[in-house]
Structure formats: structure tokens, C-alpha cells
Design a protein around this motif. Sequence first.
Motif, mmCIF file in Angstrom:
data_model
loop_
_atom_site.group_PDB
_atom_site.id
_atom_site.type_symbol
_atom_site.label_atom_id
_atom_site.label_comp_id
_atom_site.label_asym_id
_atom_site.label_seq_id
_atom_site.Cartn_x
_atom_site.Cartn_y
_atom_site.Cartn_z
ATOM 1 N N THR A 162 0.846 -1.200 0.000
ATOM 2 C CA THR A 162 0.000 0.000 0.000
ATOM 3 C C THR A 162 0.880 1.248 0.000
ATOM 4 O OG1 THR A 162 -1.614 -1.218 1.311
ATOM 5 C CG2 THR A 162 -1.887 1.165 1.200
ATOM 6 N N SER A 179 1.312 3.743 -3.192
ATOM 7 C CA SER A 179 0.903 5.145 -2.980
ATOM 8 C C SER A 179 1.994 6.091 -3.457
ATOM 9 C CB SER A 179 0.638 5.404 -1.501
ATOM 10 O OG SER A 179 -0.431 4.628 -1.065
ATOM 11 N N ASP A 210 -1.560 -8.198 0.665
ATOM 12 C CA ASP A 210 -1.415 -7.113 -0.311
ATOM 13 C C ASP A 210 -0.773 -7.587 -1.618
ATOM 14 O OD1 ASP A 210 1.019 -7.511 0.942
ATOM 15 O OD2 ASP A 210 1.357 -5.393 1.430
ATOM 16 N N GLU A 219 -7.837 -8.695 -5.373
ATOM 17 C CA GLU A 219 -8.847 -7.885 -4.664
ATOM 18 C C GLU A 219 -8.251 -6.603 -4.108
ATOM 19 O OE1 GLU A 219 -9.810 -11.307 -1.972
ATOM 20 O OE2 GLU A 219 -11.441 -9.887 -1.430
ATOM 21 N N PHE A 220 -7.067 -6.746 -3.530
ATOM 22 C CA PHE A 220 -6.387 -5.564 -2.989
ATOM 23 C C PHE A 220 -6.022 -4.596 -4.116
ATOM 24 C CE2 PHE A 220 -2.000 -3.871 -2.696
ATOM 25 C CZ PHE A 220 -2.284 -2.760 -1.932
ATOM 26 N N ALA A 263 -9.012 -2.710 -5.389
ATOM 27 C CA ALA A 263 -9.443 -1.688 -4.422
ATOM 28 C C ALA A 263 -8.473 -0.508 -4.421
ATOM 29 C CB ALA A 263 -9.542 -2.292 -3.021
ATOM 30 N N PHE A 264 -7.179 -0.813 -4.588
ATOM 31 C CA PHE A 264 -6.193 0.275 -4.640
ATOM 32 C C PHE A 264 -6.425 1.145 -5.871
ATOM 33 C CE2 PHE A 264 -2.509 2.686 -5.493
ATOM 34 C CZ PHE A 264 -2.036 3.042 -4.240
ATOM 35 N N LYS A 323 -9.133 1.614 -7.579
ATOM 36 C CA LYS A 323 -10.360 2.398 -7.419
ATOM 37 C C LYS A 323 -10.094 3.608 -6.511
ATOM 38 C CE LYS A 323 -15.169 2.001 -6.234
ATOM 39 N NZ LYS A 323 -16.221 1.277 -5.516
ATOM 40 N N MET A 324 -9.433 3.363 -5.402
ATOM 41 C CA MET A 324 -9.098 4.438 -4.468
ATOM 42 C C MET A 324 -8.228 5.488 -5.162
ATOM 43 S SD MET A 324 -6.359 5.554 -2.519
ATOM 44 C CE MET A 324 -5.243 4.167 -2.564
ATOM 45 N N THR A 380 -3.085 10.063 0.193
ATOM 46 C CA THR A 380 -2.964 8.610 -0.010
ATOM 47 C C THR A 380 -1.656 8.114 0.594
ATOM 48 O OG1 THR A 380 -4.153 8.875 -2.097
ATOM 49 C CG2 THR A 380 -3.009 6.784 -1.750
ATOM 50 N N VAL A 381 -0.581 8.842 0.322
ATOM 51 C CA VAL A 381 0.723 8.457 0.856
ATOM 52 C C VAL A 381 0.720 8.564 2.384
ATOM 53 C CG1 VAL A 381 3.166 9.110 0.961
ATOM 54 C CG2 VAL A 381 1.972 9.083 -1.257
ATOM 55 N N SER A 431 -1.391 5.863 3.972
ATOM 56 C CA SER A 431 -0.766 4.542 3.821
ATOM 57 C C SER A 431 0.301 4.328 4.889
ATOM 58 C CB SER A 431 -0.110 4.410 2.449
ATOM 59 O OG SER A 431 -1.081 4.510 1.450
ATOM 60 N N ALA A 465 -13.080 4.757 0.116
ATOM 61 C CA ALA A 465 -12.344 3.842 -0.761
ATOM 62 C C ALA A 465 -11.011 3.455 -0.125
ATOM 63 C CB ALA A 465 -12.116 4.488 -2.130
ATOM 64 N N MET A 478 -9.883 -0.353 0.903
ATOM 65 C CA MET A 478 -8.603 -0.880 0.411
ATOM 66 C C MET A 478 -7.729 -1.327 1.580
ATOM 67 S SD MET A 478 -5.212 0.101 0.143
ATOM 68 C CE MET A 478 -5.284 1.864 0.492
ATOM 69 N N LEU A 532 -8.383 -4.698 2.931
ATOM 70 C CA LEU A 532 -7.989 -5.801 2.048
ATOM 71 C C LEU A 532 -6.468 -5.938 2.001
ATOM 72 C CD1 LEU A 532 -10.468 -5.050 -0.857
ATOM 73 C CD2 LEU A 532 -10.454 -7.123 0.565
ATOM 74 N N ALA A 533 -5.766 -4.873 2.380
ATOM 75 C CA ALA A 533 -4.307 -4.796 2.213
ATOM 76 C C ALA A 533 -3.539 -5.406 3.366
ATOM 77 C CB ALA A 533 -3.889 -3.331 2.086
#
Lengths: 226, 226
Positions: free
Chosen positions: A101, A105, A133, A137-138, A141-142, A144-145, B101-102, B105, B141, B145, B148-149
Motif C-alpha cells: 500500500t 501510494s 497485499d 482484490e487488494f 481496491a487500490f 479504485k481508491m 494517499t501516501v 498509507s 475507498a 482498500m 484488504l491490504a
Amino acid sequence: MSGDARPAVVLLSGGMDSATVLYWARAEGFAPTALSFRYGQRHSAELQAARRLAQEVNCELVEMDLDLAKFGASALTDPEIAVPEGPDDGIPATYVPARNTVFLSIALALAEARDIHDICIGVNAIDYSGYPDCRGEFISAFEKMANLATRDGVEGRPFRIHTPLIDWTKAEIIRAGVRLGVDYAMTVSCYRADSDGRACGTCEACRLRREGFETAEVEDSTRYQE
Amino acid sequence: MSGDARPAVVLLSGGMDSATVLYWARAEGFAPTALSFRYGQRHSAELQAARRLAQEVNCELVEMDLDLAKFGASALTDPEIAVPEGPDDGIPATYVPARNTVFLSIALALAEARDIHDICIGVNAIDYSGYPDCRGEFISAFEKMANLATRDGVEGRPFRIHTPLIDWTKAEIIRAGVRLGVDYAMTVSCYRADSDGRACGTCEACRLRREGFETAEVEDSTRYQE
């Protein structure tokens, strides 16, 4: 590389998976910009490998420092936690909290700053199935985010995350890499590699790598300690 | 702070919004761990403010270095890009690609490493509506994520992102902060603050802040240059 190749950020650890993605990206017609992290990992020989690989395909390597070791909680960054010899039950001790993640990012930040809309990462859900990760699926979702997080995403210039290896076995990765011209002797997978990048031969990453070469019926070019 | 307060990571820039969130978290019964970034921003006086605020509420401040300025493309990190004086059309020049986002994360990585499951961030969709990564859609979102991560996310110990300010006007933030005991003279919002944290009074962040105090009918405690 032709002048109108589509640019892409490729996350490059220096291991065999990300090396294969780098060569895959080039073969797909992308002009790669590689991105590596010095995040406090034990196996810093990986970074040397990343530099050599980037040089080999003649692409820029952006190196970022980020001290995730400060947080601890992983065998890869915390000397107090032992690297496991065999497969773990469930999620391995080498899991680094939220690592992909964080890396994705920062890749997204680099991509948007440079008007790049493709990001490639060598996650693989088969052999390393313990890491949450590394799953599709992850990644979905990433993605989309990411497209809600960014100027380009909301203005209709979406980002796409490419995961060419996600459903491949280690043997399939190695066979594809050999076809693409990857010299795996340049890559480092071992969690306990020495400063010259030579592998211990016994950790979980070494075991998977060795089995991959065997199954692929490709000679194991890994440089081992001893 | 009671010994059994629920721990939370609070993203703390040193600006008025994140300061308010820090005090909000404490009032909600969380035991905060603050997280700040040295990311190449022009207004590094913010970091001094973050340190003072963390001291004030007696919580740990984790400081991370991450050179996003290397990527450029924002008026906050690239000296070649001017900080705008007035409101922009659309997304402001002060937008830093994928910044929240960064930051989220890395907050997630810290949280999971320390077995913390609550993360608080002072995003606000009203006054700074130009930033895509300050909207509720993005936060939802991201949360999805994140779950799931991560190991904890997939094993049923989900992470929650708290955004108490998201629908508040600047005036509402200031009124809440004053009730919670925030001393806004300690906070830095200005994009062009001097090394002592004194504000220029004319940039977009200063304008919004000043208007906030006026609308809230609270005396503006900001320290201005000259």
C-alpha cells in the motif's frame, strides 16, 4: 525504446518478480521509470540489484528513502524477529505492515507528478499467497481508491495498476523472464542475502526460488553463499 | 489520559485542522500517537508546530522523512511553482499529487505495526473542496482498500479512518477547537510561513483561516509577519 512509448512506473525491488515485470513492461511497449525503496529492509543487496537491472534496460531509477524499520513488526525490518526457515501457517513473519500500500501510494504520487498513468507491480498471489497485499482484490481496491484520490483520476485520466505476474506460478514467471531476456543471476530474492547479494539458500524466499527453477527446468543461476 | 484509552494514530501537520483533530481524538477517549511528515514542504514551520502540539497533549510524535519534493509538480514542494494568492478554478496549484494517499498509507503501516486500529485525519471537503483526496468518497475507498491490504484487515480486526472535520466549515472547526482547548496561535496554516511560523496573511490558506475566525466570531490569534 521509441520516443512515443507510453511511460510507466515500475516498482523494482531487485528481486526476480519485479525484474520480470520490468522486462515485461519494456516488451509491452512501455517506457519504464523504475522506483525502488530503501525502507530499512535487511536485504539491502536488493537495491544494488535494482540499480543494475535499471541500467540493463536503460531506464531511470528513482530511489526513495522511507524508514519503515522505525515501526518494526516484521522479520524483514526488525532484527529481533527471526526470518522463518520454512513455510508459515497463514501470513508469514516476513509480512511488512501495509508495505505494498505504501509503495503503490508513492508510485502513484510519482506517476501523477510526471503525467504517467500506468503503474506496474510484480505481486503474485500463488507462491506467496500469505501476503494480503499481493491479491487481485487488494489491487482492484487500490486502483479504485487511486482514481478517487488524484487530480488526474477525478478529471478522467485514470491510473491503471498492471500485475502481469499475479496468477503465474514461480516456474511460469521464470520461463517468461528467460524469454524476455532477464538475467536472474542479477536478481536477489533471499531474505538473508549477504552484502554482495549472494543467497543463503535456506530461507522461504530461497526455497520458492529454487523450486521455481526446478519446475521451470531452467538452470538455477542464483549465486549462493559458500 | 486513562491507561485503557483506545489508541489511535492522528495525522498531525501542525495546521489548524489537524490540531483540532488531535484534541478531538483526546476528547473522544483515544490515546493518540501523532504522525508528521517532513516531505519537502515549503512551510516546515508546520513541523515545529506539530511538535509543540504533541507536547501540549502529552503524546508521542512519530516524524517521518519522505522526499516528495523530488517528484515536484506542486506549489507546496516545487520552488518553481508560485503559491497562488487567490482561489483557483478547480484543483489548486498547492495540490500535492497523492499526498493524503501516501500519508494515510504510512499511517496504516504504523497503526498495524503497533496494533492500533483507528486513524484520524483532518480532511475537510468544504473550504478546500478543490482537493480530491479530502472527500468522503476517497476516505471510504481508502478504508476499504486498507482492510484488504493488511493482515489485521483480512483477519477481522479492521481499520477505521476517522474524519471528524469532513463536513465542517472553517468556522465550525474553529469553534469546536476553541471548546476543546486548542490554542490556534500554536498552529501554522500559511503556505509561506516564515521560519518562526508567522503567516504571510495573503495566501489562500491565510485567507480561509482569517475568514474562519471572522465567521466564528473568535479573535484571530494567528501570528502574522510584520
